[in-house]
Scaffold this active site. Sequence first.
Site, PDB file in Angstrom:
ATOM      1  N   ASP A 246       1.046  -1.638   0.373  1.00 15.76           N
ATOM      2  CA  ASP A 246      -0.162   0.123   0.206  1.00 15.76           C
ATOM      3  C   ASP A 246       0.753   1.258  -0.156  1.00 15.76           C
ATOM      4  OD1 ASP A 246      -2.652   1.634   0.452  1.00 15.76           O
ATOM      5  OD2 ASP A 246      -2.651   0.864   1.917  1.00 15.76           O
ATOM      6  N   ASP A 247       0.601   2.034  -1.117  1.00 17.17           N
ATOM      7  CA  ASP A 247       1.321   3.615  -1.048  1.00 17.17           C
ATOM      8  C   ASP A 247       3.087   3.143  -1.177  1.00 17.17           C
ATOM      9  OD1 ASP A 247      -0.300   4.846  -0.871  1.00 17.17           O
ATOM     10  OD2 ASP A 247      -0.188   6.150   0.958  1.00 17.17           O
TER      11      ASP A 247
ATOM     12  N   CYS B  27      -5.569   4.299  -4.063  1.00 12.83           N
ATOM     13  CA  CYS B  27      -6.413   3.065  -3.770  1.00 12.83           C
ATOM     14  C   CYS B  27      -7.054   2.160  -4.366  1.00 12.83           C
ATOM     15  CB  CYS B  27      -6.232   3.185  -1.919  1.00 12.83           C
ATOM     16  SG  CYS B  27      -5.195   3.019  -0.639  1.00 12.83           S
TER      17      CYS B  27
ATOM     18  N   ARG C  82      -7.358  -1.007  -6.624  1.00 13.83           N
ATOM     19  CA  ARG C  82      -8.032  -2.002  -5.720  1.00 13.83           C
ATOM     20  C   ARG C  82      -8.687  -3.215  -7.406  1.00 13.83           C
ATOM     21  NH1 ARG C  82      -6.002  -2.633  -0.245  1.00 13.83           N
ATOM     22  NH2 ARG C  82      -4.286  -0.856  -1.071  1.00 13.83           N
TER      23      ARG C  82
ATOM     24  N   LYS D 285      -6.215  -5.408   3.626  1.00 13.44           N
ATOM     25  CA  LYS D 285      -7.015  -3.743   3.435  1.00 13.44           C
ATOM     26  C   LYS D 285      -7.413  -4.320   2.362  1.00 13.44           C
ATOM     27  CE  LYS D 285      -5.811   0.309   1.478  1.00 13.44           C
ATOM     28  NZ  LYS D 285      -5.526   1.877   0.921  1.00 13.44           N
TER      29      LYS D 285
ATOM     30  N   HIS E 155     -10.822  -2.356   0.818  1.00 14.16           N
ATOM     31  CA  HIS E 155     -10.819  -1.141   0.258  1.00 14.16           C
ATOM     32  C   HIS E 155     -11.538  -0.914  -0.888  1.00 14.16           C
ATOM     33  CE1 HIS E 155      -9.558   3.119   0.584  1.00 14.16           C
ATOM     34  NE2 HIS E 155     -10.732   3.382   1.315  1.00 14.16           N
TER      35      HIS E 155
ATOM     36  N   SER F 166      -8.288   1.847   4.308  1.00 10.38           N
ATOM     37  CA  SER F 166      -7.221   2.683   5.305  1.00 10.38           C
ATOM     38  C   SER F 166      -7.261   2.555   6.656  1.00 10.38           C
ATOM     39  CB  SER F 166      -7.260   3.179   4.134  1.00 10.38           C
ATOM     40  OG  SER F 166      -7.027   3.797   3.115  1.00 10.38           O
TER      41      SER F 166
ATOM     42  N   HIS G  53       1.532   2.083   4.490  1.00 12.81           N
ATOM     43  CA  HIS G  53       0.564   3.714   4.468  1.00 12.81           C
ATOM     44  C   HIS G  53       0.726   3.738   5.044  1.00 12.81           C
ATOM     45  CE1 HIS G  53      -3.866   6.240   4.420  1.00 12.81           C
ATOM     46  NE2 HIS G  53      -3.403   5.506   2.935  1.00 12.81           N
TER      47      HIS G  53
ATOM     48  N   ASP H  61      -0.181  -1.176  -4.836  1.00 11.61           N
ATOM     49  CA  ASP H  61      -1.511  -0.098  -5.216  1.00 11.61           C
ATOM     50  C   ASP H  61      -0.961   1.199  -5.383  1.00 11.61           C
ATOM     51  OD1 ASP H  61      -1.112   1.296  -2.698  1.00 11.61           O
ATOM     52  OD2 ASP H  61      -2.772   1.411  -2.114  1.00 11.61           O
ATOM     53  N   ASN H  62      -0.351   1.763  -5.313  1.00  7.91           N
ATOM     54  CA  ASN H  62       0.286   3.152  -6.146  1.00  7.91           C
ATOM     55  C   ASN H  62       1.210   3.836  -5.524  1.00  7.91           C
ATOM     56  OD1 ASN H  62      -2.810   3.570  -3.801  1.00  7.91           O
ATOM     57  ND2 ASN H  62      -0.437   5.086  -3.531  1.00  7.91           N
TER      58      ASN H  62
ATOM     59  N   LYS I 213       2.416   9.672  -5.415  1.00  8.07           N
ATOM     60  CA  LYS I 213       1.081   9.410  -5.360  1.00  8.07           C
ATOM     61  C   LYS I 213      -0.358  10.735  -5.594  1.00  8.07           C
ATOM     62  CE  LYS I 213      -2.307   7.994  -1.439  1.00  8.07           C
ATOM     63  NZ  LYS I 213      -3.112   7.116  -0.598  1.00  8.07           N
TER      64      LYS I 213
END
Length: 500
Positions: free
Chosen positions: A30-31, A70, A74, A124, A126, A151, A230, A282-283, A303
């Site tokens: 994540d991130d 996010c 996903r 996660k 989301h 998140s 994240h 994810d990003n 991001k």
Amino acid sequence: MTFILLTSFLSFVLCSTSASPPNFVLLFADDLGFGDLGCFGHPSSLTPNLDRLAAGGLRFTDFYCTSPVCSPSRASLLTGRYQTRSGVFPGVLYPGSIGGLPLNETTIAEVLKPLGYATAAMGKWHLGLGANGTFLPTRQGFDQYLGIPYSHDMGPCHNLTCFPPDVKCFGFCDLGTVTVPLMHNEVIKQQPVDFLDLERAYSDFATNFIISSASKKQPFFLYYPSHHTHYPQYAGPGAAGRSLRGPFGDALMEMDNTIGNLMATLEKTGVINNTLVFFTADNGPELMRRARGGSAGLLKCGKGTTYEGGMREPAIAYWPGIIKSGVTHEIASTLDVLPTFAALAGAKLPPVFLDGVDMRDILFNQGKSKREAMMFYPIDPTEKYGLFAIRLGKYKAHFYTQGASHSSSTPDPDCPATASFKPHDPPLIFNLEDDPSENYPLSLTDQPHIQAVLEEILKVKADFEATMVFGQSQVSKGTDPALEPCCNPECSPKPSCCRC
Ligand SMILES: *[C@@H]1O[C@H](CO)[C@@H](O)[C@H](O)[C@H]1NC(C)=O
Ligand SMILES: *[C@@H]1O[C@H](CO)[C@@H](O)[C@H](O)[C@H]1NC(C)=O
Ligand SMILES: *[C@@H]1O[C@H](CO)[C@@H](O)[C@H](O)[C@H]1NC(C)=O
Ligand SMILES: *[C@@H]1O[C@H](CO)[C@@H](O)[C@H](O)[C@H]1NC(C)=O
């Protein structure tokens, strides 16, 4: 010669899969930025388990997610479709969101279920909760789920993320909402969640799932979308204070430890040689968190933006004995995971417009990608503007650029929210092989062959956009505080009484 080898190799793969369909472990950070892993060049990250997967497997240099935030990213990973089709935009879903990933979208888990796969998700989600858990993983093809459904900064979590307890907490979370829950399937197990014990709970859940599937000789799909890295970063006793890179490094190390535990379980249960492990994120990094925000390495911004730093991600494919170790520079995407897993399992593709392509040639033969282009939609895609950018081969054209608050705190003036929406006509064109940092736009007048490149890009753009039917926006359906998950639904006053 090559042809014979290739054919016999493929028939080996096909025979072995038809005898016993492979297991899939899909790891999703994540991130996490392009520059954050040890095996992608970060000097002080400690990621020994991911480094081992990269050394023994295939490392992608040109792998993309589909959104710089996010939820849309996903949605694309699990459906093989751009988020614009499923409607998971603009931005992300919230604890009280009315919408979610529509149930008529087909997820990877739903593609594999008819073949007898055991399926589990942990971490996660989301992609929505909705009324009575309408959009939880258990409604989208997963037999089991353990995790936080959104998140972990979407709740008053700041007291829960300090370790050791005398360390001052960093930053802020959403204070006006319920505390962050840990859900098992559709039931709240703990609220607020104990972050410092969470990775242990995930390791145990994964171990039980793998052991139980392996002992039944049932093929399985495990999806682990990690909360790490994240913001706000946390780490339990196994990683807190142990990395060289402060709280971000500790969180990353804790994720890496969990991956190490997973790999050890795959080995112990004897299924490792029949399991494809795939890792990506994810990003891009949330640069606004400064030193706690991750790194896009040499890529521009992070991001929230459609520059490379927002959407190009580290990726690794690992399958001992089947995937040779190496590096690929082919263009690939999270969109391609569903068609690839489906092909390997012998599953039917869903009868919808898929944006993903089968990556088996890249994985097994270090061959060419079937993907010629990658499309870049902003956080808030609209039919009016359409694509912000396209990568076609080594060239990328930006039709619109915009900074993002997620990417503030960088010295590059193009990244923060103060870099307002800007159309480019003609588009800004970069050669990403010569200039991966998108520093030097090519000039149409000085380099006449770029005109031909632009014409080809415009054609690919028009053809793609002709296929694009925007789904109804799920995020725009809004939020209802009554939908926020509460372990004690009759309590008062909400949300503070939602504690169990
Ligand atoms: C799902 O249902 C919505 C609403 O009826 C429809 O617009 C959409 O095309 C459907 N999506 C798929 C993948 O069938
Ligand atoms: C949720 O489920 C309960 C019990 O089945 C039902 O009474 C309630 O109406 C449902 N709520 C919504 C919003 O669908
Ligand atoms: C966080 O801890 C402080 C000090 O113990 C306390 O006053 C505050 O209410 C706590 N906040 C939350 C959201 O639990
Ligand atoms: C996996 O394959 C390797 C190489 O053939 C072999 O050495 C190893 O024992 C196998 N592992 C398991 C768990 O079967």
